[in-house]
Design a protein around this motif. Structure first.
Motif, PDB file in Angstrom:
ATOM      1  N   GLY A  14      61.270 -25.648  18.446  1.00 25.48           N
ATOM      2  CA  GLY A  14      62.717 -25.557  18.619  1.00 25.48           C
ATOM      3  C   GLY A  14      63.358 -26.900  18.902  1.00 25.48           C
ATOM      4  O   GLY A  14      64.364 -27.266  18.296  1.00 25.48           O
ATOM      5  N   LEU A  15      62.752 -27.661  19.811  1.00 24.28           N
ATOM      6  CA  LEU A  15      63.344 -28.955  20.175  1.00 24.28           C
ATOM      7  C   LEU A  15      63.043 -30.042  19.150  1.00 24.28           C
ATOM      8  O   LEU A  15      63.935 -30.795  18.752  1.00 24.28           O
ATOM      9  CB  LEU A  15      62.853 -29.379  21.558  1.00 24.28           C
ATOM     10  N   LEU A  16      61.790 -30.138  18.731  1.00 27.82           N
ATOM     11  CA  LEU A  16      61.452 -31.180  17.751  1.00 27.82           C
ATOM     12  C   LEU A  16      62.049 -30.870  16.380  1.00 27.82           C
ATOM     13  O   LEU A  16      62.475 -31.782  15.666  1.00 27.82           O
ATOM     14  CB  LEU A  16      59.939 -31.353  17.663  1.00 27.82           C
ATOM     15  N   GLY A  17      62.081 -29.597  16.022  1.00 31.00           N
ATOM     16  CA  GLY A  17      62.711 -29.209  14.753  1.00 31.00           C
ATOM     17  C   GLY A  17      64.200 -29.526  14.761  1.00 31.00           C
ATOM     18  O   GLY A  17      64.749 -30.009  13.775  1.00 31.00           O
ATOM     19  N   ARG A  18      64.856 -29.246  15.898  1.00 31.79           N
ATOM     20  CA  ARG A  18      66.264 -29.583  16.060  1.00 31.79           C
ATOM     21  C   ARG A  18      66.472 -31.092  15.917  1.00 31.79           C
ATOM     22  O   ARG A  18      67.364 -31.550  15.209  1.00 31.79           O
ATOM     23  CB  ARG A  18      66.729 -29.106  17.449  1.00 31.79           C
ATOM     24  N   TRP A  19      65.614 -31.863  16.601  1.00 34.55           N
ATOM     25  CA  TRP A  19      65.713 -33.314  16.517  1.00 34.55           C
ATOM     26  C   TRP A  19      65.541 -33.773  15.070  1.00 34.55           C
ATOM     27  O   TRP A  19      66.307 -34.588  14.573  1.00 34.55           O
ATOM     28  CB  TRP A  19      64.638 -33.966  17.403  1.00 34.55           C
ATOM     29  N   PHE A  20      64.523 -33.225  14.384  1.00 30.95           N
ATOM     30  CA  PHE A  20      64.243 -33.624  13.011  1.00 30.95           C
ATOM     31  C   PHE A  20      65.428 -33.326  12.089  1.00 30.95           C
ATOM     32  O   PHE A  20      65.830 -34.163  11.284  1.00 30.95           O
ATOM     33  CB  PHE A  20      62.980 -32.902  12.512  1.00 30.95           C
ATOM     34  N   VAL A  21      65.998 -32.122  12.208  1.00 29.77           N
ATOM     35  CA  VAL A  21      67.130 -31.745  11.349  1.00 29.77           C
ATOM     36  C   VAL A  21      68.323 -32.653  11.608  1.00 29.77           C
ATOM     37  O   VAL A  21      68.949 -33.152  10.673  1.00 29.77           O
ATOM     38  CB  VAL A  21      67.503 -30.256  11.562  1.00 29.77           C
ATOM     39  N   ILE A  22      68.632 -32.896  12.867  1.00 31.04           N
ATOM     40  CA  ILE A  22      69.825 -33.689  13.198  1.00 31.04           C
ATOM     41  C   ILE A  22      69.664 -35.159  12.835  1.00 31.04           C
ATOM     42  O   ILE A  22      70.593 -35.789  12.337  1.00 31.04           O
ATOM     43  CB  ILE A  22      70.180 -33.526  14.691  1.00 31.04           C
ATOM     44  N   HIS A  23      68.483 -35.713  13.035  1.00 29.59           N
ATOM     45  CA  HIS A  23      68.329 -37.156  12.861  1.00 29.59           C
ATOM     46  C   HIS A  23      67.738 -37.584  11.512  1.00 29.59           C
ATOM     47  O   HIS A  23      67.691 -38.776  11.230  1.00 29.59           O
ATOM     48  CB  HIS A  23      67.490 -37.739  14.009  1.00 29.59           C
ATOM     49  N   THR A  24      67.277 -36.650  10.704  1.00 25.52           N
ATOM     50  CA  THR A  24      66.694 -37.068   9.424  1.00 25.52           C
ATOM     51  C   THR A  24      67.348 -36.423   8.206  1.00 25.52           C
ATOM     52  O   THR A  24      67.045 -36.818   7.092  1.00 25.52           O
ATOM     53  CB  THR A  24      65.183 -36.757   9.370  1.00 25.52           C
ATOM     54  N   MET A  25      68.216 -35.461   8.405  1.00 23.56           N
ATOM     55  CA  MET A  25      68.823 -34.775   7.266  1.00 23.56           C
ATOM     56  C   MET A  25      70.315 -35.055   7.205  1.00 23.56           C
ATOM     57  O   MET A  25      70.926 -35.466   8.193  1.00 23.56           O
ATOM     58  CB  MET A  25      68.566 -33.272   7.370  1.00 23.56           C
ATOM     59  N   ALA A  26      70.872 -34.775   6.048  1.00 24.71           N
ATOM     60  CA  ALA A  26      72.308 -34.977   5.860  1.00 24.71           C
ATOM     61  C   ALA A  26      73.084 -34.092   6.831  1.00 24.71           C
ATOM     62  O   ALA A  26      72.621 -33.022   7.231  1.00 24.71           O
ATOM     63  CB  ALA A  26      72.692 -34.636   4.420  1.00 24.71           C
ATOM     64  N   SER A  27      74.270 -34.524   7.195  1.00 27.40           N
ATOM     65  CA  SER A  27      75.066 -33.802   8.194  1.00 27.40           C
ATOM     66  C   SER A  27      75.404 -32.379   7.763  1.00 27.40           C
ATOM     67  O   SER A  27      75.652 -31.524   8.607  1.00 27.40           O
ATOM     68  CB  SER A  27      76.337 -34.577   8.530  1.00 27.40           C
ATOM     69  N   ALA A  28      75.376 -32.093   6.483  1.00 26.39           N
ATOM     70  CA  ALA A  28      75.639 -30.730   6.007  1.00 26.39           C
ATOM     71  C   ALA A  28      74.591 -29.743   6.507  1.00 26.39           C
ATOM     72  O   ALA A  28      74.851 -28.544   6.591  1.00 26.39           O
ATOM     73  CB  ALA A  28      75.681 -30.708   4.478  1.00 26.39           C
ATOM     74  N   TYR A  29      73.411 -30.225   6.879  1.00 30.62           N
ATOM     75  CA  TYR A  29      72.322 -29.361   7.345  1.00 30.62           C
ATOM     76  C   TYR A  29      72.227 -29.272   8.868  1.00 30.62           C
ATOM     77  O   TYR A  29      71.392 -28.537   9.387  1.00 30.62           O
ATOM     78  CB  TYR A  29      70.977 -29.850   6.803  1.00 30.62           C
ATOM     79  N   HIS A  30      73.041 -29.992   9.592  1.00 31.31           N
ATOM     80  CA  HIS A  30      72.927 -30.032  11.049  1.00 31.31           C
ATOM     81  C   HIS A  30      73.113 -28.665  11.691  1.00 31.31           C
ATOM     82  O   HIS A  30      72.539 -28.395  12.741  1.00 31.31           O
ATOM     83  CB  HIS A  30      73.899 -31.036  11.647  1.00 31.31           C
ATOM     84  N   GLY A  31      73.880 -27.792  11.087  1.00 33.31           N
ATOM     85  CA  GLY A  31      74.070 -26.444  11.622  1.00 33.31           C
ATOM     86  C   GLY A  31      72.784 -25.641  11.655  1.00 33.31           C
ATOM     87  O   GLY A  31      72.631 -24.708  12.446  1.00 33.31           O
ATOM     88  N   ALA A  32      71.824 -26.001  10.804  1.00 34.64           N
ATOM     89  CA  ALA A  32      70.543 -25.285  10.756  1.00 34.64           C
ATOM     90  C   ALA A  32      69.613 -25.673  11.894  1.00 34.64           C
ATOM     91  O   ALA A  32      68.590 -25.018  12.098  1.00 34.64           O
ATOM     92  CB  ALA A  32      69.855 -25.550   9.418  1.00 34.64           C
ATOM     93  N   ALA A  33      69.964 -26.677  12.662  1.00 27.72           N
ATOM     94  CA  ALA A  33      69.085 -27.148  13.737  1.00 27.72           C
ATOM     95  C   ALA A  33      68.803 -26.064  14.771  1.00 27.72           C
ATOM     96  O   ALA A  33      67.703 -25.984  15.316  1.00 27.72           O
ATOM     97  CB  ALA A  33      69.698 -28.370  14.418  1.00 27.72           C
ATOM     98  N   VAL A  34      69.769 -25.191  15.016  1.00 23.74           N
ATOM     99  CA  VAL A  34      69.580 -24.142  16.020  1.00 23.74           C
ATOM    100  C   VAL A  34      68.704 -22.995  15.507  1.00 23.74           C
ATOM    101  O   VAL A  34      68.252 -22.166  16.292  1.00 23.74           O
ATOM    102  CB  VAL A  34      70.934 -23.584  16.516  1.00 23.74           C
ATOM    103  N   LEU A  35      68.451 -22.947  14.218  1.00 28.67           N
ATOM    104  CA  LEU A  35      67.650 -21.860  13.643  1.00 28.67           C
ATOM    105  C   LEU A  35      66.155 -22.040  13.894  1.00 28.67           C
ATOM    106  O   LEU A  35      65.406 -21.066  13.889  1.00 28.67           O
ATOM    107  CB  LEU A  35      67.874 -21.763  12.131  1.00 28.67           C
TER     108      LEU A  35
END
Length: 186
Positions: A14-35
């Protein structure tokens, strides 16, 4: 071991996946970090189902297995039907958690008819607590700079992993094997 390290894995994912989504993917995908935490929870519940139901498959007592899949699918669909318009992909993730939980509960009930399943209630309460925290924490985790966020995330993951290892006697046994401790506290 699943009840001990599975929840820590959910928290870590949950935490590392959130970090990975927010810091390595385009901002359009940041909403998926909580999933990520919810999806990791669903996988943990499915793993629990597989472990609980293995003996049923081994004994070829599988006539009720299709009921588990149907009930799981209906639970998943019920959550989706009620929440997808309001919450979108998050409803899908929680639908998967609901379906996985239904599979686990029915699977355990079925497995208890073929074998004795021992569950340590204290370990189960700790497992559920850490899993819920792992699923919920990505929703409230503050955004920070790349390295600050990574340091905080790794610190929490490592601290909880160490606490789990200590409470289950793994750290004292390791210290004893390394010769750094003479005996293990009772």
């Amino acid at each position: 071991q699943i009840c001990i390290w599975g929840p820590w894995t959910v928290l870590s994912a949950g935490l590392l996946g959130r970090w990975f989504v927010i810091h390595t993917m385009a901002s359009a995908y940041h909403g998926a970090a909580v999933l990520v935490g919810a999806l990791a929870t669903a996988r943990l519940l499915r793993l629990g189902y597989v472990v609980a139901i293995a003996e049923v498959f081994y004994l070829k007592e599988t006539r009720w297995i299709s009921l588990i899949f149907v009930a799981s699918a209906l639970g998943n669909l019920a959550v989706l039907w009620g929440l997808v318009r309001e919450f979108g992909a998050l409803a899908g993730a929680f639908g998967e958690v609901a379906g996985s939980l239904i599979s686990l509960i029915i699977g355990i009930r079925l497995a208890r008819k073929t074998q004795a399943l021992r569950v340590d209630k204290f370990v189960l309460v700790k497992a559920v607590s850490v899993t819920v925290v792992g699923m919920a924490l990505p929703f409230w985790w503050p955004r920070a700079e790349l390295l600050t966020d990574l340091a905080l995330t790794l610190g929490v993951v490592a601290s909880i992993g160490f606490a789990i290892a200590w409470t289950h006697g793994l750290i004292p046994r390791l210290l004893q094997r390394l010769g750094l401790r003479d005996e293990i506290d009772p």
